[in-house]
Design a protein around this motif. Structure first.
Motif, PDB file in Angstrom:
ATOM      1  N   LYS A   1       1.352  -5.827  -6.175  1.00  0.00           N
ATOM      2  CA  LYS A   1       0.253  -5.518  -5.256  1.00  0.00           C
ATOM      3  C   LYS A   1      -0.698  -4.479  -5.845  1.00  0.00           C
ATOM      4  CE  LYS A   1      -0.683  -4.047  -0.539  1.00  0.00           C
ATOM      5  NZ  LYS A   1      -0.135  -3.510   0.700  1.00  0.00           N
ATOM      6  N   ALA A   2      -0.150  -3.387  -6.369  1.00  0.00           N
ATOM      7  CA  ALA A   2      -0.974  -2.274  -6.838  1.00  0.00           C
ATOM      8  C   ALA A   2      -1.675  -2.549  -8.164  1.00  0.00           C
ATOM      9  CB  ALA A   2      -0.122  -1.007  -6.965  1.00  0.00           C
ATOM     10  N   LEU A   3      -0.978  -3.236  -9.082  1.00  0.00           N
ATOM     11  CA  LEU A   3      -1.508  -3.414 -10.437  1.00  0.00           C
ATOM     12  C   LEU A   3      -1.876  -4.853 -10.777  1.00  0.00           C
ATOM     13  CD1 LEU A   3       1.052  -1.142 -12.330  1.00  0.00           C
ATOM     14  CD2 LEU A   3      -1.269  -0.536 -11.583  1.00  0.00           C
ATOM     15  N   GLY A   4      -1.588  -5.794  -9.875  1.00  0.00           N
ATOM     16  CA  GLY A   4      -1.830  -7.200 -10.193  1.00  0.00           C
ATOM     17  C   GLY A   4      -0.815  -7.748 -11.167  1.00  0.00           C
ATOM     18  N   ALA A   5       0.375  -7.139 -11.234  1.00  0.00           N
ATOM     19  CA  ALA A   5       1.430  -7.602 -12.141  1.00  0.00           C
ATOM     20  C   ALA A   5       1.857  -9.015 -11.759  1.00  0.00           C
ATOM     21  CB  ALA A   5       2.625  -6.657 -12.078  1.00  0.00           C
TER      22      ALA A   5
ATOM     23  N   THR B   1       3.455   9.944 -10.481  1.00  0.00           N
ATOM     24  CA  THR B   1       4.840   9.493 -10.443  1.00  0.00           C
ATOM     25  C   THR B   1       4.907   8.584  -9.229  1.00  0.00           C
ATOM     26  OG1 THR B   1       5.651  11.541 -11.424  1.00  0.00           O
ATOM     27  CG2 THR B   1       7.264  10.178 -10.259  1.00  0.00           C
ATOM     28  N   ASP B   2       5.249   7.316  -9.442  1.00  0.00           N
ATOM     29  CA  ASP B   2       5.211   6.366  -8.335  1.00  0.00           C
ATOM     30  C   ASP B   2       6.376   6.580  -7.373  1.00  0.00           C
ATOM     31  OD1 ASP B   2       7.472   4.883  -9.238  1.00  0.00           O
ATOM     32  OD2 ASP B   2       6.250   3.359 -10.203  1.00  0.00           O
ATOM     33  N   ALA B   3       6.399   5.809  -6.317  1.00  0.00           N
ATOM     34  CA  ALA B   3       7.411   5.947  -5.268  1.00  0.00           C
ATOM     35  C   ALA B   3       8.823   5.697  -5.780  1.00  0.00           C
ATOM     36  CB  ALA B   3       7.091   4.978  -4.123  1.00  0.00           C
ATOM     37  N   TYR B   4       8.958   5.141  -6.988  1.00  0.00           N
ATOM     38  CA  TYR B   4      10.268   4.806  -7.550  1.00  0.00           C
ATOM     39  C   TYR B   4      10.648   5.724  -8.706  1.00  0.00           C
ATOM     40  CZ  TYR B   4       9.161   1.073  -4.499  1.00  0.00           C
ATOM     41  OH  TYR B   4       8.785   0.395  -3.372  1.00  0.00           O
ATOM     42  N   GLY B   5       9.867   6.782  -8.908  1.00  0.00           N
ATOM     43  CA  GLY B   5      10.186   7.778  -9.922  1.00  0.00           C
ATOM     44  C   GLY B   5       9.666   7.458 -11.312  1.00  0.00           C
ATOM     45  N   ILE B   6       8.875   6.395 -11.458  1.00  0.00           N
ATOM     46  CA  ILE B   6       8.315   6.030 -12.761  1.00  0.00           C
ATOM     47  C   ILE B   6       7.000   6.780 -12.957  1.00  0.00           C
ATOM     48  CG2 ILE B   6       7.511   4.132 -14.234  1.00  0.00           C
ATOM     49  CD1 ILE B   6      10.541   4.036 -13.496  1.00  0.00           C
TER      50      ILE B   6
ATOM     51  N   SER C   1      -9.118   2.405  -8.248  1.00  0.00           N
ATOM     52  CA  SER C   1      -8.491   1.553  -7.247  1.00  0.00           C
ATOM     53  C   SER C   1      -6.999   1.376  -7.521  1.00  0.00           C
ATOM     54  CB  SER C   1      -9.196   0.194  -7.225  1.00  0.00           C
ATOM     55  OG  SER C   1      -8.496  -0.717  -6.428  1.00  0.00           O
ATOM     56  N   LYS C   2      -6.648   1.074  -8.751  1.00  0.00           N
ATOM     57  CA  LYS C   2      -5.249   0.859  -9.119  1.00  0.00           C
ATOM     58  C   LYS C   2      -4.472   2.179  -9.115  1.00  0.00           C
ATOM     59  CE  LYS C   2      -5.589  -3.646 -11.249  1.00  0.00           C
ATOM     60  NZ  LYS C   2      -5.940  -4.239 -10.003  1.00  0.00           N
ATOM     61  N   PHE C   3      -5.117   3.267  -9.486  1.00  0.00           N
ATOM     62  CA  PHE C   3      -4.502   4.588  -9.434  1.00  0.00           C
ATOM     63  C   PHE C   3      -4.082   4.902  -7.996  1.00  0.00           C
ATOM     64  CE2 PHE C   3      -4.607   9.218  -9.056  1.00  0.00           C
ATOM     65  CZ  PHE C   3      -3.972   9.651 -10.220  1.00  0.00           C
TER      66      PHE C   3
ATOM     67  N   LYS D   1      11.740  -3.905  -4.687  1.00  0.00           N
ATOM     68  CA  LYS D   1      10.627  -3.224  -4.012  1.00  0.00           C
ATOM     69  C   LYS D   1       9.596  -2.751  -5.034  1.00  0.00           C
ATOM     70  CE  LYS D   1      13.182  -1.634   0.024  1.00  0.00           C
ATOM     71  NZ  LYS D   1      13.707  -0.467   0.742  1.00  0.00           N
ATOM     72  N   ALA D   2      10.067  -2.227  -6.164  1.00  0.00           N
ATOM     73  CA  ALA D   2       9.153  -1.769  -7.214  1.00  0.00           C
ATOM     74  C   ALA D   2       8.338  -2.935  -7.756  1.00  0.00           C
ATOM     75  CB  ALA D   2       9.935  -1.084  -8.336  1.00  0.00           C
TER      76      ALA D   2
END
Length: 145
Positions: free
Chosen positions: A25-29, A130-135, A102-104, A18-19
């Motif tokens: 999606k969020a960062l274009g990784a 802190t993202d949804a996964y604790g990072i 936008s990415k923030f 999920k991360a």
């Protein structure tokens, strides 16, 4: 021999996939090469113990490219818990304020903004989440003069 680069390795308790999708999606990784390797992909035999059914679909390893950098991602086995306490944050440096914002906002979805994007004394737009996964992430965009 010189160090080629430093790569953070992020560990999750069953939410790595999920991360990865969130970071894409969020960062274009971008996932490298073969994509996600799972614990169930390890061939039987050798020194590896048999993979429990609960771990077969967990992410054993993934390499994501984000901008000019990269991160590695893995789930820990189901009988362990990934650490949620750390003094490490991942810094993303930008050169465009609109892209930074936008990415923030995209990465903050489901997470917590710990410091909103704001102008700083060092001449940058800066914020932390802190993202949804604790990072924990720092966003920095040097403002053009």
């Amino acid at each position: 021999m010189a160090i080629k680069q430093v790569t953070p390795y992020l560990f999750f308790s069953g939410t790595a996939e999920k991360a990865i999708k969130h970071y894409e999606k969020a960062l274009g990784a971008k996932l490298e090469g073969q994509g996600v390797m799972r614990f169930g992909d390890v061939p039987p035999g050798g020194n590896a113990p048999p993979c429990p059914d609960a771990d077969k679909n967990r992410v054993m390893h993934a390499l994501l490219h984000i901008g000019g950098g990269q991160i590695m991602i893995s789930d820990v086995p189901s009988d362990k818990k990934a650490s949620t306490v750390s003094n490490v944050e991942i810094v993303l440096d930008f050169d465009d304020v609109a892209e930074t914002a936008s990415k923030f906002d995209a990465l903050a979805a489901g997470g917590e903004v710990t410091s909103p994007l704001q102008d700083t004394f060092w001449g940058a737009k800066f914020g932390t989440i802190t993202d949804a996964y604790g990072i924990r992430w720092m966003f920095n965009c040097t403002l053009k003069k």
